[in-house]
Design a protein around this motif. Structure first.
Motif, short mmCIF file in Angstrom:
data_model
loop_
_atom_site.label_atom_id
_atom_site.label_comp_id
_atom_site.label_asym_id
_atom_site.label_seq_id
_atom_site.Cartn_x
_atom_site.Cartn_y
_atom_site.Cartn_z
N GLU A 192 0.84 -1.19 0.00
CA GLU A 192 0.00 0.00 0.00
C GLU A 192 0.88 1.24 0.00
O GLU A 192 1.91 1.30 0.66
CB GLU A 192 -0.87 -0.01 1.26
CG GLU A 192 -2.07 0.88 1.14
CD GLU A 192 -2.77 1.00 2.47
OE1 GLU A 192 -3.31 2.06 2.75
OE2 GLU A 192 -2.74 0.01 3.24
N SER A 193 0.45 2.22 -0.79
CA SER A 193 1.28 3.42 -0.90
C SER A 193 1.24 4.21 0.40
O SER A 193 0.19 4.46 0.97
CB SER A 193 0.74 4.29 -2.03
OG SER A 193 1.50 5.46 -2.11
N THR A 194 2.43 4.53 0.90
CA THR A 194 2.47 5.37 2.09
C THR A 194 3.34 6.57 1.80
O THR A 194 4.37 6.45 1.15
CB THR A 194 3.09 4.62 3.29
OG1 THR A 194 4.35 4.12 2.87
CG2 THR A 194 2.21 3.51 3.76
N THR A 195 2.92 7.72 2.27
CA THR A 195 3.77 8.88 2.12
C THR A 195 4.85 8.79 3.18
O THR A 195 4.75 8.01 4.12
CB THR A 195 2.98 10.18 2.32
OG1 THR A 195 2.53 10.21 3.67
CG2 THR A 195 1.81 10.24 1.38
N PHE A 196 5.85 9.61 3.02
CA PHE A 196 6.93 9.63 3.98
C PHE A 196 6.42 9.98 5.37
O PHE A 196 6.79 9.39 6.37
CB PHE A 196 7.97 10.65 3.52
CG PHE A 196 9.05 10.90 4.51
CD1 PHE A 196 10.08 10.01 4.65
CD2 PHE A 196 9.01 12.02 5.32
CE1 PHE A 196 11.07 10.23 5.56
CE2 PHE A 196 9.99 12.24 6.23
CZ PHE A 196 11.03 11.35 6.36
#
Lengths: 320, 362
Positions: B43-47
């Motif tokens: 799943e895409s996670t931001t920093f």
């Protein structure tokens, strides 16, 4: 459209100042008088061992470094500091390391969209997004991944992002700085084939820098061989492969692995003696003479210049 | 060629599957669903999300956030609930109550007891009163307010000056960098406590006429001189840190890529350099807060901090010194609050560093 060539590099020189001890400075001649030209839609391969100045040539053409001497003509126009920003719409670069050439804090959409932002190539947000999605499709990336960050992709996918970024401004010339040498062999083939497909579709010219002769031979129309900041031989790809003239090219070709053990056992490898001289203390005359089997006194006195041996096969050697 | 394939003998130790034993009909084509499974991505996670997730797993950091939130809430809400002012002496029925001196926590003075017996309702002195009959709890709340404000504002000043100075030095490089960093070295080599004390003494003299009748006068000369001291001396480590960060980030290929696209230096700094060193800057700002609070308390303890009757945790501790043997609780309370604040900020800063510093990423 005045000239036959899209890019002409004339006697390009790039010296870097190096301090050797207190208050002493010498210059490192990374690129020393390189000349070549590239036709529209053509691929020129540039090969040579590590540290011979291949990357510097590419970066100097794009004015990432200020050239010490010589000039670059793009489409007949001289590249200067004042028109470089404009010319960066025509000339782009794909970098070697797909891990460090993408900003880790930006999404793929923003990375590919950055050239569009810089050159203001869209009028609405929707147009920007559409252009980015088209580019992603062009390089074989899934449009769903536009909002993802670069670190979530594999090396091959990252290099595709880098290529999409270079293609965003619709350039006519792309400098590929060892674009596949950081990738797995299986991925290398995919990416190289994509470069070829893109060239067929878009008609871009490449300066394809690499140290892998096999790949360069596969993709290039013509190949230039560099040794210590100078081009020692330029020829059509097949001609260079079948009929290498310069002793350095011959030894380089003999080192290319052939996936057949029988041939490998039979053929003779030419192993060069000694090491590459330091570019800060170049030998007089021909740079290759310290490792050359055919070196004569003339080689020590004078540096040979590229001479045409017919069919545009240029070689810089006194003897062969 | 067919003979050649038949000649081929399989190494008995080879684990390779011999495909000649299968016929093509035994193979199925992969369905679209199966193909899609090959391309599984996490799943895409931001920093930022990623960092927060790691921060939430750190019990010490989360606890210090809770403690800090409680302290801030108490500072904000407390003085509204408690009906005493920080400089108000206790009075009963409109008359000053001189018996309400140095009360112990949750006790009443003689006059107050009388009023309660008559049926009045009074707010308890949660932490007693001081030697001038002022409610000690309210004074500590105000002191915490002052200390926190000094800590935060001083850190912001340090952040702004350090960020500007460091990024100019780092991005310009060369001779500019050399000269700017030597200035930093000189400031760094001064004994800072001595400088702080000297500066605040001098500034008190010079600033007082300057800020008369302005908004700043309400803050008090000492407070302003404190801020100035921070602005003059404490930014150096921040400037060094920012410069170092920018020097490393500048070498990354994506900066070169941005230049090759045609981006201007301002855009490169804004879009690429600042976001990439932001985490380090935030962390060191968080760690700067406790050091500022500490310095403020220290100066107030020496009598060079905030102006009386405005309390600060340091000056409260200083005032408690005189009656230490009879009323030790008056030193304990401000000291505990200082400890809690400083400890929480330090633990939070450490937690932030563990969560956000890319170099420590596991």
């Amino acid at each position: 459209m005045s000239s036959e060539y899209l890019v002409e590099v004339k006697d390009l020189k790039q010296y870097f100042p190096v301090s050797t001890g207190f208050m002493k400075k010498t210059s490192l001649k990374a690129v020393d008088g390189v000349s070549f030209s590239i036709r529209p839609g053509e691929t020129l391969g540039l090969v040579g061992e590590s540290g011979c100045g291949k990357t510097t040539v590419g970066r100097t053409i794009l004015r990432l470094y200020q050239p010490t001497g010589g000039e670059v003509l793009f489409d007949g126009r001289k590249v200067t500091n004042s028109n470089i920003t404009e010319l960066r719409k025509e000339m782009q670069m794909v970098f070697q390391d797909p891990y460090s050439s993408l900003d880790p804090r930006m999404t793929v959409e923003d990375i590919i969209g950055e050239p569009l932002d810089v050159h203001k190539l869209y009028s609405t947000r929707a147009e920007r997004r559409e252009k980015i999605l088209n580019l992603m499709e062009l390089v074989g990336l899934n449009a769903e991944h536009a909002r993802r960050y670069a670190h979530e992709f594999s090396g091959g996918q990252r290099q595709r992002i880098g290529i999409a970024r270079a293609l965003a401004v619709d350039p006519r010339f792309i400098i590929c700085d060892e674009p596949v040498s950081a990738l797995d062999v299986s991925i290398q083939a995919q990416v190289v084939n994509m470069f070829e497909d893109l060239q067929k579709q878009l008609g871009v010219a490449y300066l394809f820098i690499a140290h892998d002769l096999l790949i360069v031979r596969h993709i290039s129309d013509r190949i230039a061989v560099m040794y210590l900041g100078k081009i020692v031989e330029i020829a059509d790809a097949d001609e260079l492969n079948d009929n290498p003239q310069h002793p350095y090219t011959i030894s380089l070709l003999s080192a290319v692995p052939i996936p057949d053990p029988k041939i490998t056992r039979q053929r003779k490898r030419i192993i060069l003696q000694g090491d590459v001289p330091s570019p800060m203390h170049m030998p007089t005359g021909c740079a290759f003479r310290s490792r050359c089997r055919y070196a004569t006194e003339q080689c020590a006195r004078e540096c040979p210049s590229l001479a045409d041996r017919g069919n545009g096969h240029m070689v810089a050697c006194w003897n062969k | 060629m067919a003979d050649k394939n038949n000649d081929f003998k399989k190494n008995p130790f080879s684990l390779q599957v011999d495909l000649s034993r299968f016929s093509p009909s035994q193979f199925d084509l992969a369905t679209e669903e199966e193909k899609a499974q090959q391309e599984v991505m996490s799943e895409s996670t931001t920093f930022f999300k990623d960092g927060m997730r790691r921060l939430k797993k750190n019990p010490l950091a989360m606890m210090s956030i809770v403690v800090l939130v409680l302290i801030v809430l108490a500072c904000v809400v407390g003085p509204m609930v408690v009906p005493y002012g920080y400089e108000e002496m206790i009075s009963v029925n409109g008359r000053r109550d001189k018996t309400a001196k140095n009360l112990m926590p949750f006790t009443w003075s003689k006059n107050e007891q009388k009023a309660i017996d008559e049926g009045q309702k009074l707010f308890p002195h949660i932490l007693g009163t001081d030697e001038q009959c002022r409610d000690y709890f309210v004074r500590i709340l105000y002191g915490t307010r002052v200390s926190l404000a000094v800590g935060l504002f001083a850190s912001i000043i340090v952040l702004i000056i350090g960020l500007l100075y460091g990024s100019v030095a780092g991005y310009a490089g060369g001779r500019v960098d050399l000269i700017m960093m030597r200035i930093v070295d000189i400031i760094y080599s001064l004994p800072d406590m001595l400088m702080v004390i000297l500066l605040s003494v001098i500034m008190k003299e010079t600033l007082a006429p300057l800020i008369q009748n302005t908004v700043l006068a309400g803050l008090g000369v000492n407070m302003i001189s404190l801020f100035l001291v921070f602005a003059l001396l404490y930014w150096v480590s921040m400037a060094r840190l920012v410069r170092g960060q920018i020097l490393t980030i500048k070498e990354n290929e994506y900066i070169l890529a941005a230049r090759s696209i045609g981006a201007k230096p301002a855009r490169i700094i804004r879009q690429h350099i600042i976001p990439n060193c932001l985490s380090v800057i935030i962390i060191s700002t968080a760690l700067q807060v406790p050091s500022a609070i500490f310095t403020e308390s220290f100066l107030s303890f020496l009598g060079m901090g905030v102006q009386a009757p405005m309390p600060s945790l340091g000056s409260l501790a200083n005032a408690a010194r005189s009656g230490l043997q009879s009323y030790p609780h008056k030193l304990v309370f401000p000291a505990v609050v200082i400890c809690l604040i400083v400890l929480s900020f330090n633990l939070l800063g450490d937690g932030l560093r563990d969560a956000f510093d890319p170099k420590l990423r596991r």
